[in-house]
Design a protein around this motif. Sequence first.
Motif, PDB file in Angstrom:
ATOM      1  N   ASP A 155      47.007  40.006  44.888  1.00 14.72           N
ATOM      2  CA  ASP A 155      48.443  40.155  45.104  1.00 14.72           C
ATOM      3  C   ASP A 155      48.831  41.634  45.023  1.00 14.72           C
ATOM      4  O   ASP A 155      49.005  42.171  43.944  1.00 14.72           O
ATOM      5  CB  ASP A 155      49.197  39.340  44.071  1.00 14.72           C
ATOM      6  CG  ASP A 155      50.649  39.176  44.417  1.00 14.72           C
ATOM      7  OD1 ASP A 155      51.059  39.624  45.506  1.00 14.72           O
ATOM      8  OD2 ASP A 155      51.377  38.598  43.609  1.00 14.72           O
ATOM      9  N   ASP A 156      48.969  42.252  46.190  1.00 15.79           N
ATOM     10  CA  ASP A 156      49.387  43.654  46.233  1.00 15.79           C
ATOM     11  C   ASP A 156      50.885  43.802  45.987  1.00 15.79           C
ATOM     12  O   ASP A 156      51.346  44.805  45.466  1.00 15.79           O
ATOM     13  CB  ASP A 156      49.041  44.286  47.588  1.00 15.79           C
ATOM     14  CG  ASP A 156      47.539  44.433  47.754  1.00 15.79           C
ATOM     15  OD1 ASP A 156      46.837  44.449  46.731  1.00 15.79           O
ATOM     16  OD2 ASP A 156      47.093  44.504  48.897  1.00 15.79           O
ATOM     17  N   LYS A 168      43.196  34.715  51.561  1.00 18.11           N
ATOM     18  CA  LYS A 168      42.036  33.824  51.666  1.00 18.11           C
ATOM     19  C   LYS A 168      40.870  34.554  52.338  1.00 18.11           C
ATOM     20  O   LYS A 168      39.718  34.377  51.953  1.00 18.11           O
ATOM     21  CB  LYS A 168      42.426  32.576  52.464  1.00 18.11           C
ATOM     22  CG  LYS A 168      41.400  31.498  52.501  1.00 18.11           C
ATOM     23  CD  LYS A 168      41.455  30.680  51.246  1.00 18.11           C
ATOM     24  CE  LYS A 168      40.683  29.381  51.427  1.00 18.11           C
ATOM     25  NZ  LYS A 168      40.465  28.704  50.169  1.00 18.11           N
ATOM     26  N   SER A 169      41.185  35.405  53.319  1.00 16.99           N
ATOM     27  CA  SER A 169      40.126  36.135  54.025  1.00 16.99           C
ATOM     28  C   SER A 169      39.420  37.153  53.130  1.00 16.99           C
ATOM     29  O   SER A 169      38.283  37.531  53.399  1.00 16.99           O
ATOM     30  CB  SER A 169      40.695  36.845  55.255  1.00 16.99           C
ATOM     31  OG  SER A 169      41.429  38.002  54.907  1.00 16.99           O
ATOM     32  N   ASN A 170      40.081  37.579  52.070  1.00 18.48           N
ATOM     33  CA  ASN A 170      39.506  38.570  51.159  1.00 18.48           C
ATOM     34  C   ASN A 170      38.705  37.953  50.012  1.00 18.48           C
ATOM     35  O   ASN A 170      38.091  38.678  49.236  1.00 18.48           O
ATOM     36  CB  ASN A 170      40.607  39.449  50.570  1.00 18.48           C
ATOM     37  CG  ASN A 170      41.172  40.396  51.588  1.00 18.48           C
ATOM     38  OD1 ASN A 170      40.431  41.038  52.319  1.00 18.48           O
ATOM     39  ND2 ASN A 170      42.487  40.470  51.660  1.00 18.48           N
ATOM     40  N   LEU A 204      52.698  32.176  54.838  1.00 18.10           N
ATOM     41  CA  LEU A 204      51.405  31.684  55.317  1.00 18.10           C
ATOM     42  C   LEU A 204      50.507  32.850  55.704  1.00 18.10           C
ATOM     43  O   LEU A 204      49.313  32.850  55.388  1.00 18.10           O
ATOM     44  CB  LEU A 204      51.592  30.740  56.508  1.00 18.10           C
ATOM     45  CG  LEU A 204      50.303  30.213  57.153  1.00 18.10           C
ATOM     46  CD1 LEU A 204      49.452  29.425  56.145  1.00 18.10           C
ATOM     47  CD2 LEU A 204      50.626  29.357  58.371  1.00 18.10           C
ATOM     48  N   ALA A 205      51.071  33.852  56.354  1.00 17.95           N
ATOM     49  CA  ALA A 205      50.292  35.029  56.745  1.00 17.95           C
ATOM     50  C   ALA A 205      49.662  35.678  55.520  1.00 17.95           C
ATOM     51  O   ALA A 205      48.471  36.005  55.511  1.00 17.95           O
ATOM     52  CB  ALA A 205      51.171  36.028  57.488  1.00 17.95           C
ATOM     53  N   ARG A 206      50.446  35.842  54.482  1.00 14.13           N
ATOM     54  CA  ARG A 206      49.959  36.456  53.238  1.00 14.13           C
ATOM     55  C   ARG A 206      48.840  35.627  52.622  1.00 14.13           C
ATOM     56  O   ARG A 206      47.831  36.163  52.163  1.00 14.13           O
ATOM     57  CB  ARG A 206      51.131  36.598  52.276  1.00 14.13           C
ATOM     58  CG  ARG A 206      50.812  37.268  50.982  1.00 14.13           C
ATOM     59  CD  ARG A 206      52.108  37.514  50.213  1.00 14.13           C
ATOM     60  NE  ARG A 206      51.814  37.755  48.838  1.00 14.13           N
ATOM     61  CZ  ARG A 206      52.305  37.047  47.826  1.00 14.13           C
ATOM     62  NH1 ARG A 206      53.150  36.071  48.045  1.00 14.13           N
ATOM     63  NH2 ARG A 206      51.982  37.324  46.601  1.00 14.13           N
ATOM     64  N   LEU A 256      50.460  27.688  48.814  1.00 11.75           N
ATOM     65  CA  LEU A 256      50.487  29.049  49.339  1.00 11.75           C
ATOM     66  C   LEU A 256      50.790  30.085  48.264  1.00 11.75           C
ATOM     67  O   LEU A 256      50.690  31.281  48.508  1.00 11.75           O
ATOM     68  CB  LEU A 256      51.496  29.164  50.477  1.00 11.75           C
ATOM     69  CG  LEU A 256      51.207  28.311  51.710  1.00 11.75           C
ATOM     70  CD1 LEU A 256      52.258  28.558  52.779  1.00 11.75           C
ATOM     71  CD2 LEU A 256      49.823  28.560  52.261  1.00 11.75           C
ATOM     72  N   ASP A 257      51.147  29.631  47.067  1.00 15.03           N
ATOM     73  CA  ASP A 257      51.365  30.559  45.957  1.00 15.03           C
ATOM     74  C   ASP A 257      50.066  30.900  45.237  1.00 15.03           C
ATOM     75  O   ASP A 257      50.054  31.736  44.346  1.00 15.03           O
ATOM     76  CB  ASP A 257      52.366  29.969  44.954  1.00 15.03           C
ATOM     77  CG  ASP A 257      53.759  29.901  45.540  1.00 15.03           C
ATOM     78  OD1 ASP A 257      54.130  30.794  46.332  1.00 15.03           O
ATOM     79  OD2 ASP A 257      54.485  28.942  45.217  1.00 15.03           O
TER      80      ASP A 257
END
Length: 128
Positions: free
Chosen positions: A122-123, A45-47, A38-40, A116-117
């Motif tokens: 995706d770093d 989402k913030s970016n 969820l954090a990821r 969430l996927d």
Amino acid sequence: MTAIITLDDNNSVHASNLGMAGALEQIGLAISDVDPRLARWLIDKSNRTGFSMEFDLRGLSDDRRAAFWLGVDRANEKFRDVGPDCGPSVYVIRLFQEMRDIHGKAVGKQVSLIDLDEIWFDDDANTA
């Protein structure tokens, strides 16, 4: 540019994309030890740039919604000593905190589950 996050009780938080993006990043960072997936997703989402950002917290499982609210609490505590001229991200975190305490009438609306996927930036593809 606006961001709208619908809360558990059908109330919503409306803010600028800038403020919401910063708040979601801080919330994501605050729960990276509790729910890395969820954090990821929140940080991703913030970016995302665009005209509008919107999602419904009811699309998260109960455990993930609890993790989100833990992140709000932790982020709010992090910025506890910041004064009233706090900037847009801290303002949105505080708004989440206040809105959680306001209970409205929930509508029995069918809500799509959040995937969430669905990661745009995706770093590290191997992160769980």
